[in-house]
Design an enzyme around this catalytic site. Structure first.
Site, PDB file in Angstrom:
ATOM      1  N   ASP A   1      55.652  13.200  73.842  1.00  0.00           N
ATOM      2  CA  ASP A   1      56.801  14.083  73.580  1.00  0.00           C
ATOM      3  C   ASP A   1      56.846  15.217  74.595  1.00  0.00           C
ATOM      4  O   ASP A   1      56.277  16.267  74.356  1.00  0.00           O
ATOM      5  CB  ASP A   1      56.698  14.636  72.159  1.00  0.00           C
ATOM      6  CG  ASP A   1      57.904  15.426  71.734  1.00  0.00           C
ATOM      7  OD1 ASP A   1      58.965  15.265  72.360  1.00  0.00           O
ATOM      8  OD2 ASP A   1      57.797  16.227  70.783  1.00  0.00           O
TER       9      ASP A   1
ATOM     10  N   GLU B   1      63.958  21.627  75.287  1.00  0.00           N
ATOM     11  CA  GLU B   1      64.401  20.909  74.086  1.00  0.00           C
ATOM     12  C   GLU B   1      63.644  21.395  72.854  1.00  0.00           C
ATOM     13  O   GLU B   1      64.210  21.505  71.769  1.00  0.00           O
ATOM     14  CB  GLU B   1      64.197  19.397  74.265  1.00  0.00           C
ATOM     15  CG  GLU B   1      64.766  18.549  73.140  1.00  0.00           C
ATOM     16  CD  GLU B   1      63.803  18.317  71.967  1.00  0.00           C
ATOM     17  OE1 GLU B   1      64.254  17.833  70.911  1.00  0.00           O
ATOM     18  OE2 GLU B   1      62.594  18.620  72.107  1.00  0.00           O
TER      19      GLU B   1
ATOM     20  N   HIS C   1      53.708  16.738  68.520  1.00  0.00           N
ATOM     21  CA  HIS C   1      53.465  18.182  68.512  1.00  0.00           C
ATOM     22  C   HIS C   1      52.011  18.550  68.208  1.00  0.00           C
ATOM     23  O   HIS C   1      51.729  19.699  67.842  1.00  0.00           O
ATOM     24  CB  HIS C   1      54.361  18.898  67.491  1.00  0.00           C
ATOM     25  CG  HIS C   1      55.818  18.794  67.780  1.00  0.00           C
ATOM     26  ND1 HIS C   1      56.784  19.291  66.912  1.00  0.00           N
ATOM     27  CD2 HIS C   1      56.505  18.262  68.824  1.00  0.00           C
ATOM     28  CE1 HIS C   1      57.982  19.058  67.414  1.00  0.00           C
ATOM     29  NE2 HIS C   1      57.837  18.436  68.569  1.00  0.00           N
TER      30      HIS C   1
END
Length: 458
Positions: free
Chosen positions: A292, A326, A424
């Protein structure tokens, strides 16, 4: 008359068959290039292991901008350039600490401050805890039972959901808006169960917002690992009066200058029609952000590498856009659309990869019914590569702001089952990436770009 009609039908069918055979052959060449001549894995190796975490405003984010720009300059774009964008600059500070104070026993648990949170007092925050599973439950309890306490949001992601992103959507409101809702009822802090389907000791970061409440009402908020959440919940059942301690030193600095990275190749037939493929360059600060969204960044760059290897010249203008911010603001995506409108650009297609580098399964599409029907008719071309899922739904956050007369937006849909093990968290590192899965995703993106380029949108 009947003979002429029959000849016409035979001609149409032969043309359609020729086109399908041509596309099937080019698909083979696309996937072969992606699997044998790819650079995306080595790009991601450098981005993850040499640059590292890339939270907006950080030194890592700046290094990532310069690295990806330099790599795109080697790919044969007509031009590579940067778009200035001001981004939030939040810093975590020293590592957070937390423990459950059960009578005279202190039990350490893993936490991490959520993005945008304020710090605790210098010596930390200690208070009684109240476990909550929804905002409605908290409101029903009333402010008298919330005031002065730490609200512990412990609604897990739904393990019964087949699509992991559905499970995430059903739980993430407590992370994003939990501090605001609890602050309005007099809480002094919040602890949120990590957005993770499995039980482990990794707290998962992520953005949160205080909304429009006054700054003096802000309260510190942190994520707790799923194992920590289970332990806290169990201990609360035996001792409802226990206290929780946590300490974090994060702070919000002034906005910082950063950039979207853009590479463009002009269309040979319709240069005013623009197709975008991209991912987001920023990542959370606990790890490398390989899934990510390092994976989406290098897959998007690889689309251009595939076309270069195959000497494919797109009919429409193709842009690879690496968006900044983002994770905690969407400033890059918004700035890109702002500039697009100012320049009166015509975007016809946008494809985003932001769901990890796992095995590709298909696409989620935002488009009208005519275009959806057209794209699903291409399904037989993708099925030999086990790409079988074409659904209407969310395409991507960074391409979300993009507008166009009949724009088609698509999101690559990899297998989602393991994604939230890493999302995350401190284990979102390069060693979690499978080279072949990453390359298959890049090939799948190139194949859809090719089909969109060859076929006019409705």
């Amino acid at each position: 008359m009947k003979k002429n009609l029959l000849l016409s039908l035979l001609f149409v069918n032969s043309v359609a068959l020729f086109a399908q055979n041509k596309d099937e052959q080019f698909f083979k060449e696309i996937y072969n290039s992606a699997l044998t001549k790819s650079q995306c894995y080595s790009w991601l190796d450098h981005l993850s292991n040499n640059v590292g975490s890339r939270l907006s405003g950080s030194v890592g984010a700046e290094k990532a901008v310069q690295y990806t720009k330099s790599q795109m300059e080697t790919l044969g774009f007509d031009k590579v350039y940067l778009q200035e964008v001001m981004v939030p600059h939040w810093v975590r500070g020293e590592k957070e600490t937390a423990y459950i104070q059960d009578n005279k026993t202190k039990i350490k648990v893993p936490i991490c401050a959520l993005g945008g949170s304020i710090a605790t007092p210098k010596n930390g925050l200690t208070a009684e805890v109240i476990e909550i599973h929804s905002f409605d439950e908290m409101k029903a309890l009333g402010a008298d039972k919330i005031k002065g306490k730490i609200v512990f949001y412990n609604r897990p992601m739904d393990n019964g959901a087949i699509e992991a992103f559905d499970a995430y959507s059903g739980a993430v409101d407590q992370r994003y808006a939990g501090a605001k809702e609890a602050a309005n009822m007099g809480a002094v802090g919040t602890i949120v169960r990590s957005m993770n389907l499995r039980l482990d000791d990794y707290p998962h970061a992520g953005g949160q917002s205080y909304g429009d409440i006054a700054k003096e009402k802000y309260i510190p908020t942190a994520a707790i690992s799923t194992n920590g959440a289970e332990l806290l919940s169990k201990t609360l059942k035996s001792n409802p009066n226990l206290k929780f301690y946590f300490k974090q030193s994060c702070q919000q600095l002034e906005d910082a200058l950063s950039y979207n990275v853009v590479g463009e190749i002009k269309g040979t037939e319709h240069p005013d029609n623009i197709m975008v493929v991209g991912g987001h360059l920023d990542s959370w600060d606990l790890a490398d952000g390989s899934h990510d969204d390092g994976a989406g960044v290098v897959q998007s760059m690889e689309v251009m590498n595939v076309f270069k290897n195959l000497n494919y010249k797109p009919k429409n203008t193709l842009r690879v856009v690496l968006f900044m911010n983002e994770e905690n603001g969407l400033r890059g995506g918004k700035k890109y659309e702002e500039l697009s409108l100012a320049n009166k650009e015509n975007h016809i297609f946008a494809l985003e990869s932001d769901e990890g580098g796992f095995t590709p399964r298909g696409f989620s599409l935002e488009c009208n019914d005519a275009n959806f029907s057209k794209i699903t008719n291409w399904k037989t071309l993708f099925e030999p590569y086990l790409i079988h899922s074409f659904v209407k739904g969310h395409s991507g956050s960074d391409i979300g702001p993009l507008t166009g007369k009949a724009i088609v937006k698509a999101g690559l849909k990899p297998d989602s089952q393991r994604y939230f093990d890493y999302h995350h968290a401190a284990n979102d590192k390069f060693d979690a990436i499978n080279k072949r899965e990453l390359e298959l995703g890049a090939g799948t993106m190139a194949a859809l770009i090719y089909m969109m380029d060859q076929n006019a949108i409705e």
